[in-house]
Each structure stands twice: as structure tokens, then as C-alpha cells.
Design a protein around this motif. Sequence first.
Motif, PDB file in Angstrom:
ATOM      1  N   TRP A  49       0.847  -1.209   0.000  1.00  0.00           N
ATOM      2  CA  TRP A  49       0.000   0.000   0.000  1.00  0.00           C
ATOM      3  C   TRP A  49       0.876   1.250   0.000  1.00  0.00           C
ATOM      4  CZ3 TRP A  49      -4.256  -0.719   4.341  1.00  0.00           C
ATOM      5  CH2 TRP A  49      -5.120  -1.755   3.966  1.00  0.00           C
ATOM      6  N   THR A  53      -1.563   5.379   3.338  1.00  0.00           N
ATOM      7  CA  THR A  53      -2.667   4.465   3.680  1.00  0.00           C
ATOM      8  C   THR A  53      -2.205   3.472   4.741  1.00  0.00           C
ATOM      9  OG1 THR A  53      -3.267   4.622   1.344  1.00  0.00           O
ATOM     10  CG2 THR A  53      -4.479   3.027   2.663  1.00  0.00           C
ATOM     11  N   GLU A 165      -5.853  -7.144  -0.773  1.00  0.00           N
ATOM     12  CA  GLU A 165      -7.048  -6.286  -0.752  1.00  0.00           C
ATOM     13  C   GLU A 165      -6.640  -4.870  -0.365  1.00  0.00           C
ATOM     14  OE1 GLU A 165     -10.739  -6.985  -1.190  1.00  0.00           O
ATOM     15  OE2 GLU A 165     -10.284  -4.845  -1.378  1.00  0.00           O
ATOM     16  N   SER A 166      -6.924  -3.931  -1.275  1.00  0.00           N
ATOM     17  CA  SER A 166      -6.468  -2.559  -1.003  1.00  0.00           C
ATOM     18  C   SER A 166      -7.630  -1.611  -0.708  1.00  0.00           C
ATOM     19  CB  SER A 166      -5.664  -2.060  -2.198  1.00  0.00           C
ATOM     20  OG  SER A 166      -6.475  -2.148  -3.351  1.00  0.00           O
ATOM     21  N   SER A 167      -8.787  -2.160  -0.392  1.00  0.00           N
ATOM     22  CA  SER A 167      -9.955  -1.309  -0.149  1.00  0.00           C
ATOM     23  C   SER A 167      -9.756  -0.416   1.078  1.00  0.00           C
ATOM     24  CB  SER A 167     -11.176  -2.204   0.048  1.00  0.00           C
ATOM     25  OG  SER A 167     -12.176  -1.529   0.745  1.00  0.00           O
ATOM     26  N   LEU A 169     -12.194   0.901   2.667  1.00  0.00           N
ATOM     27  CA  LEU A 169     -13.244   0.530   3.622  1.00  0.00           C
ATOM     28  C   LEU A 169     -12.755  -0.582   4.552  1.00  0.00           C
ATOM     29  CD1 LEU A 169     -16.161   0.771   4.623  1.00  0.00           C
ATOM     30  CD2 LEU A 169     -16.815  -0.907   2.911  1.00  0.00           C
ATOM     31  N   ILE A 170     -12.087  -1.588   3.979  1.00  0.00           N
ATOM     32  CA  ILE A 170     -11.638  -2.704   4.824  1.00  0.00           C
ATOM     33  C   ILE A 170     -10.515  -2.227   5.752  1.00  0.00           C
ATOM     34  CG2 ILE A 170      -9.904  -3.778   3.307  1.00  0.00           C
ATOM     35  CD1 ILE A 170     -12.461  -5.787   5.232  1.00  0.00           C
TER      36      ILE A 170
ATOM     37  N   GLY B  69     -16.293   3.849  -1.891  1.00  0.00           N
ATOM     38  CA  GLY B  69     -16.272   3.087  -3.138  1.00  0.00           C
ATOM     39  C   GLY B  69     -16.917   1.720  -3.047  1.00  0.00           C
ATOM     40  N   ARG B  70     -17.431   1.355  -1.897  1.00  0.00           N
ATOM     41  CA  ARG B  70     -18.128   0.062  -1.736  1.00  0.00           C
ATOM     42  C   ARG B  70     -19.607   0.327  -1.507  1.00  0.00           C
ATOM     43  NH1 ARG B  70     -14.328  -4.040  -2.936  1.00  0.00           N
ATOM     44  NH2 ARG B  70     -12.394  -2.861  -2.908  1.00  0.00           N
ATOM     45  N   PHE B 127     -16.805  -8.724   3.405  1.00  0.00           N
ATOM     46  CA  PHE B 127     -16.527  -7.758   4.472  1.00  0.00           C
ATOM     47  C   PHE B 127     -17.472  -7.943   5.658  1.00  0.00           C
ATOM     48  CE2 PHE B 127     -14.502  -4.339   1.496  1.00  0.00           C
ATOM     49  CZ  PHE B 127     -13.550  -5.255   1.134  1.00  0.00           C
TER      50      PHE B 127
END
Lengths: 198, 472
Positions: A49, A53, A165-167, A169-170, B69-70, B127
Motif C-alpha cells: 500500500w 494508507t 485487498e487494497s480497499s 473501507l476494509i 467506493g463500496r 466484508f
Amino acid sequence: MIPDFLILPAVILAFITATSLLVSWNWRLSIFSLAIQYVCVVVLVSSSWPLETAAVKLVAGWMACAVMALALRNQPDDLIVGGGRSISDIVFRLIAAVMAGLFAFTGGTRLVLWLPEISVEQAYGSMILIALGLLHLGLTNHPFRVVLGLLTLLSGFEILYAAVESSILIAGLLAIVTLGLAIICAYLLTAPTLEEAS
Amino acid sequence: MNSAFIWILFPGLIAIILLLLQNREYLVAILATVTALLLAGLAVWLPLQEQIVLWRWAIPFSDTFLIFGRRVVLSAADRPSLIIIYLTAALWFGAAPLARPNKLFVPLGLGVAAFLTAAIAIEPFLFAAVLIEVAVLASIPFLSPPGARAGRGVVRYLTFQTIGMPFILISGFMFTGFEVGPGNAEIVAIATALLVIGFALLLAVFPFHTWIPMLAEESHPYSTAFILLLLPVAVSIFGLGFLDRFVWLKDSPNTALLLQIVGVVMVLTAGIWAAVEKHLARIMGFAVILDVGFSLIAVGLAVGTDNEFFRVLFITGLLPRGLSLGVLALALSGLIGNVDKLNMENIRGIGKKYPFISTSILLALFCLAGVPLLAGFPLKLGVIEGLSEIAPQISIWIIIGSLGLFIAGIRTMIVIVSGEVESDNDTPEPLILKIFLAIGWVLLVLLGILPNFFIQMIINLPAAFTQIGPLS
């Protein structure tokens, strides 16, 4: 971007801090080790990342350390550790940590085959933290120690998951879990005295 | 207006407000019950269209909420899940002043319901594992109340649920690599093993079941039952998402077999332990494990046989489980303060002094064991019949498991009706408690005598669960 030459030392430091968490019975040393461990996590996550981030992990981790330290500060020692440790206990934990480290070394090599997205160093770092976190959980049922074990395990997992996973949100949700665990640890430590206070 | 605002953010906000009002127990319970009923009612009534017309105003309405974005989507297919979650919450909060759990139970319980709703709504569905973990964290304060040291059960509950999350996230990522069909056999096996371990941790499958009886023993039975009811429902819906998303996994004969074997192991182990258990709350814990085991077998049969009937069994099984647990938890809560501990020695002879509470405990236990003429019987019979058609040798084991819980009920009955009460406390059963329990009895018996009536009612709801049915 973190320079590449820092990645291997971060893996070694992660092993040292996780071992220190396993062996130490002094809560101040444990919190300090955990804080250093989060630096290692950020170094390893920054391979996948952008640094800004990856810094979310450091901020969340250090906030978790601060929350737990504040809760522990006013607790009597017997509530935190239940007394010191014998030499044989320390030796046993050190040997167990070394064995878990060796397991992580062999497991990390396989992990790269299963998840080609991660680098060898990330695999070693994450496996070390997962193995030592699980070992920690197997050796205690004290809330503070259990949360230390869970945070160590989750740190290992976060290195692994960041590679795949680069979201954002997560990243945020995992930061909430890290902070949530620290808050729950603080609550469980202070709960016995809360009723009296109110 | 957005569905996520209504069913996630609004209850979350109300939960925070109720947390500030926690000392006004009745007000908090009333507000939470009204909120949960309102949300369940809206899930039934709110029309699915792009705008809601209220008198002269047309308010734009969307079922999708974007965050980083989700997407958070609560579509028509999710309405049955919303009804189950908020109706359960309303039932539990409504009777909370009678059960008198920890003050944090109602506000945080509403928060838990909001997080579990978010878990159902989040996309990508993987998620959800993290949101379920957040719900678990929110539940800890009411399971381990202020003034008491954290018990081993709470710590183990936290540990197992937290360890389960990474297993599921990593396996989910590995699964997305072979969404269309399985590729490398070794990687498929590893991903499946991680997934099975993850769900075994979340659903308390043997040998990861130990936290349930420990938690039931240490914590207030009312708040424990709330978690033991809602958490497996949310985890099951999440698990069904895997079957829905990965068609090859659903079509694999091993999936059905695995679900059935896991279910049988849960039923058998829970039944045997319940039969020899001496603590009533721990028996409740084993009864939940047994019932979740039956649900897994029903899902396994639905997946394996392509039969709509077992899909219906899985969904309708939630109703008797919820009712039985509600009655049992309320009855056990009624005993708190009147007996020292909820173990067999302390409840000796309470049948004479607390007849409503004693009858409720027995009825609920027998219902969960699947005794004829009670709510659990038709559904358990259906599962046993279905399993005996494809594997008669295995179906014997689930009968033995149910028999174990039945023996626990018989032992409890013998203890309750024999001997004299040792407690000096002469507090009678409150009238409102008696009324609530009597309503529970009537429903438990009516569901057992007229199962088709209730099944038809529920069949019309569950579009959300179609993925486990004929598997079209």
C-alpha cells in the motif's frame, strides 16, 4: 515508499516484539513492544500500500496501545498479570517462540505459493505474528494478555490481507476492530471497579 | 432517503441516545422496542420504488448506499432478514424490564442489531466477517457487566469470534480466484479448509463450541440468549452468501455432505453434554448448539437434494428456536435473585413455588429437543426424515442427540418437582412475567399443533434465502 532494506529488519523486529509480548509480564514493556510491532506492520504493509494508507495501521495500533495503557495505569498489578513468572516459564515460552518462528519460516515459504500476491518477507512477517499470536492465546486467559495475542494475530493477518485487498473501507473496518479490541480490553480491566465508581 | 439510513444508521443513532439514557430502564426498553418494531414494520411495508410518496411530498428512495467506493445494499431480498433481526430485537427488548439484564443490554443490543444488518448489506459480502466481529465487540459489555471480573466464557467468545474473521476473509479472497470453477486442487483444498475452520469458529462447531456453555453459565441468561439467537442467524446468512456466490461450491457433493456431517456432530455432542449437564443455563447453551446443528443439516439437505422443503425447514426453524429461547431465557431470568445459582441442586423443588417459571423451562427445553406437539417437533422430524432417506445410519445419531436434550429436560423436571425449596426468598412470580410466559406457552403449543399455518406465513417472506433452495 519505505526503502526495501528496512523490510527484512522489520521482520526480525516483529519476531523480537512478538516474543517479548509472549515472555514479558510487565505491562509497560508489553505496550511498548506492541507499539514497536505496529511500526514493523506498517513497514511490511507499505510494500503493498502507499505509505499514507499504511499509516492507518500505525495510528490505529498506537491509539489501541494508548487506550490500554490508560486503562492499565490505575489497575493493581495482581489484576493485570497475577504475579511474576518463574525462570522455567520464561524458558518454556522462549523455546515455544523459537519453534513458532521456525514454523513461520517454513510456513511462509508455502504461503507465497498459495498467495502469489505477497512477497516472501511479508509472508514471513505475517506468519511470525500469526503463529506467536496464536501461541500467546494458547497460554493465557487473562483479558489483557488475550487482547495482546489477538492484536498480534490480527497484525499478522493485516500484513497478509493488505497484499491482496487494497480497499479503504476494509482498512477502516480493520482499524475499528483494532481499536474496538483495545476498548474492550480497557473495559474488561476496569469493569470490576466500575459499579463502585457509579 | 436510503435504506441504509433507515435500517443501519437510524438504529445506530438511537442506540447511542439510549446509551446516554441507560439509567431509565423502562424508557430505554420502550424506546428500543418501538424502534425495533418500527424497523421490522417498515421492512414489511415500505414499498420498493425509486421514491416514497408521503401526502404531497415525493422523497427519493434508494436501496444502495455508497461508502469508500463500496456498496451497502438492502434490497427486497434482504427484507426477510431485516424482519427476523428487528422482530427478535423487539421481542427481547420488550421483555427486558422483566428479565432485568445489565443496563447496557438494550442500547448495545440495538447497536448489535444494526451492525448485523450492516453485515448482511455490505458488498463485497466478504466484508461482513469484519462487521460481525464489530457486533461481537459491541456485545461484550452486556455479557460481562460492570462490577464483575470478566469470565473465561466471555474471553473465549471474544477470542474464537476474532480468530474466525481472518480465516474467512483469507479463504474468501482465495475463493474469488476460482469464482467460475475450481482450479488448482491444492489451493481449493486449503481455501475450503480455512473457510470451514472460520465458520466452525463463528458457529461454535465442535471442538470450538466451549464458549457457549461457559458464557451461558457466567452471563445473564437473557442477554446470552439474545446473542446465541442472532449471531448464528447472521453467520448463517453470511455463509449462504458463499454458496450463492460460488456455484461450483454449491454444486459439489462434498459441500452437502460436509454440512450434514458438521450438523450431525453438533447435534450429537450437544445432546450428550446436555444429558449430563447440571447447570440450567449451560443446558440452554447446548440446546442452541443442537438447534444450529439441525439448521446446518437442513441447509446440507437443501444443497444436496435440490428440495425446496428443506429450505423451508431451515427458515421456519428460526421461529421455534427464537420462541423457545425467549421463553427459556425469560424463565431463567425470573429465577435469578430467587435461587443462588441455576444448577440442579439449587432449583430442587421450585416447581411448587414458581409453577409458571418451572413449566416454561420444561416446555422450552422439550420444544428445543423436538418433543411431539411442541413447536420444534415438525421441523426436526422433517430434518430427521430427510436425512434418513439419504443416510439412515447417520440419522440415528441426530435422534440420539435430540434424546440427550430430552433426557436433560426429564432430569430437570424430576429435580423441579421433587424436594423442597431451600431458598428463604418468598418473592412470588410477578403477574406480568406470568402473562409473558403464558403467551410463550400458547405459541409453542400452537406452532406444534398447527405447523402449516405458521410455515405458510413464513414461506411468503424468505426471498432472501432462495439461494439455498432448489439452487436454480
